[in-house]
Write a protein that holds these residues in place. Sequence first.
Motif, PDB file in Angstrom:
ATOM      1  N   GLN A 196       0.827  -1.205   0.000  1.00 55.77           N
ATOM      2  CA  GLN A 196       0.000   0.000   0.000  1.00 55.77           C
ATOM      3  C   GLN A 196       0.862   1.256   0.000  1.00 55.77           C
ATOM      4  OE1 GLN A 196      -3.363   0.090   2.700  1.00 55.77           O
ATOM      5  NE2 GLN A 196      -2.896   2.198   3.201  1.00 55.77           N
ATOM      6  N   SER A 197       1.913   1.280   0.811  1.00 59.56           N
ATOM      7  CA  SER A 197       2.806   2.439   0.864  1.00 59.56           C
ATOM      8  C   SER A 197       3.435   2.695  -0.501  1.00 59.56           C
ATOM      9  CB  SER A 197       3.915   2.231   1.904  1.00 59.56           C
ATOM     10  OG  SER A 197       3.381   2.260   3.194  1.00 59.56           O
ATOM     11  N   LYS A 198       3.869   1.641  -1.154  1.00 56.14           N
ATOM     12  CA  LYS A 198       4.465   1.773  -2.491  1.00 56.14           C
ATOM     13  C   LYS A 198       3.473   2.426  -3.449  1.00 56.14           C
ATOM     14  CE  LYS A 198       6.210  -1.188  -6.198  1.00 56.14           C
ATOM     15  NZ  LYS A 198       5.115  -1.184  -7.156  1.00 56.14           N
ATOM     16  N   LEU A 199       2.248   1.931  -3.453  1.00 57.89           N
ATOM     17  CA  LEU A 199       1.220   2.473  -4.356  1.00 57.89           C
ATOM     18  C   LEU A 199       0.835   3.901  -3.983  1.00 57.89           C
ATOM     19  CD1 LEU A 199      -1.015  -0.709  -4.660  1.00 57.89           C
ATOM     20  CD2 LEU A 199       0.606   0.190  -6.367  1.00 57.89           C
ATOM     21  N   TYR A 200       0.754   4.184  -2.679  1.00 62.78           N
ATOM     22  CA  TYR A 200       0.421   5.529  -2.219  1.00 62.78           C
ATOM     23  C   TYR A 200       1.475   6.536  -2.686  1.00 62.78           C
ATOM     24  CZ  TYR A 200      -0.035   9.532   0.874  1.00 62.78           C
ATOM     25  OH  TYR A 200      -0.139  10.814   1.356  1.00 62.78           O
ATOM     26  N   PHE A 201       2.746   6.213  -2.474  1.00 65.03           N
ATOM     27  CA  PHE A 201       3.801   7.159  -2.852  1.00 65.03           C
ATOM     28  C   PHE A 201       3.919   7.307  -4.372  1.00 65.03           C
ATOM     29  CE2 PHE A 201       5.251   6.324   1.560  1.00 65.03           C
ATOM     30  CZ  PHE A 201       5.133   7.628   2.013  1.00 65.03           C
TER      31      PHE A 201
ATOM     32  N   ASP B 146      -1.802  11.988  -8.559  1.00 64.33           N
ATOM     33  CA  ASP B 146      -3.098  11.358  -8.783  1.00 64.33           C
ATOM     34  C   ASP B 146      -3.932  11.535  -7.515  1.00 64.33           C
ATOM     35  OD1 ASP B 146      -5.284   9.657  -9.082  1.00 64.33           O
ATOM     36  OD2 ASP B 146      -4.097   8.063 -10.009  1.00 64.33           O
ATOM     37  N   LEU B 147      -4.691  12.625  -7.483  1.00 64.98           N
ATOM     38  CA  LEU B 147      -5.407  13.018  -6.278  1.00 64.98           C
ATOM     39  C   LEU B 147      -6.369  11.944  -5.789  1.00 64.98           C
ATOM     40  CD1 LEU B 147      -5.940  15.202  -4.151  1.00 64.98           C
ATOM     41  CD2 LEU B 147      -7.677  16.141  -5.696  1.00 64.98           C
ATOM     42  N   GLU B 148      -7.199  11.430  -6.662  1.00 64.89           N
ATOM     43  CA  GLU B 148      -8.215  10.459  -6.226  1.00 64.89           C
ATOM     44  C   GLU B 148      -7.581   9.170  -5.717  1.00 64.89           C
ATOM     45  OE1 GLU B 148     -11.313  11.300  -5.574  1.00 64.89           O
ATOM     46  OE2 GLU B 148     -10.738  13.272  -6.315  1.00 64.89           O
ATOM     47  N   SER B 149      -6.535   8.702  -6.389  1.00 58.65           N
ATOM     48  CA  SER B 149      -5.850   7.497  -5.901  1.00 58.65           C
ATOM     49  C   SER B 149      -5.199   7.762  -4.548  1.00 58.65           C
ATOM     50  CB  SER B 149      -4.795   7.029  -6.904  1.00 58.65           C
ATOM     51  OG  SER B 149      -5.406   6.507  -8.045  1.00 58.65           O
ATOM     52  N   THR B 150      -4.558   8.913  -4.418  1.00 58.26           N
ATOM     53  CA  THR B 150      -3.909   9.251  -3.159  1.00 58.26           C
ATOM     54  C   THR B 150      -4.933   9.270  -2.024  1.00 58.26           C
ATOM     55  OG1 THR B 150      -2.276  10.579  -4.346  1.00 58.26           O
ATOM     56  CG2 THR B 150      -2.472  10.967  -1.997  1.00 58.26           C
ATOM     57  N   LEU B 151      -6.063   9.897  -2.252  1.00 50.72           N
ATOM     58  CA  LEU B 151      -7.098   9.982  -1.215  1.00 50.72           C
ATOM     59  C   LEU B 151      -7.728   8.630  -0.901  1.00 50.72           C
ATOM     60  CD1 LEU B 151      -8.768  13.295  -2.392  1.00 50.72           C
ATOM     61  CD2 LEU B 151      -7.418  12.974  -0.294  1.00 50.72           C
ATOM     62  N   SER B 152      -7.701   7.710  -1.850  1.00 47.38           N
ATOM     63  CA  SER B 152      -8.319   6.393  -1.629  1.00 47.38           C
ATOM     64  C   SER B 152      -7.597   5.585  -0.553  1.00 47.38           C
ATOM     65  CB  SER B 152      -8.371   5.598  -2.933  1.00 47.38           C
ATOM     66  OG  SER B 152      -7.086   5.117  -3.291  1.00 47.38           O
TER      67      SER B 152
END
Length: 130
Positions: free
Chosen positions: A15-20, A27-33
């Motif tokens: 999750q951390s990898k994908l978040y960063f 990518d605002l929506e992905s970051t907020l997800s």
Amino acid sequence: MKNYDLEVKAKIAEQSKLYFEAWQNKDLESTLSFLDDDFINMFSLGMNQTKDECREDWKRVFDTYSIEGVEFIRTELIVDNNYAFETGLFKQKWITNDKQDTISFDMRGMTVYKKQSDESWKMFRLMGQQ
């Protein structure tokens, strides 16, 4: 319990990898997800921001800067049933779109993750210091 800890640590690492990646790609929506609905940010852009306030402020950041050199190194992750506590070192650079200004961040942070009803994990609290 040890298998549970290892499973949670693997989930949060992915999750951390994908978040960063989402953060650096603006990518605002992905970051907020990745945020729990009751998320509180005590890390940047003002104290005690809610998820909705982060949406507004992060959009401003994404509209104003390119984000480069994002690095995160986990120093510790402790799993305690429905919460996980992660500490780490975080670096990044924000470069204004006109390339006239650069802000460098070299920070220590702590993230509290909360287990969701679907067994996923989301950021519940984010704290940090430069």
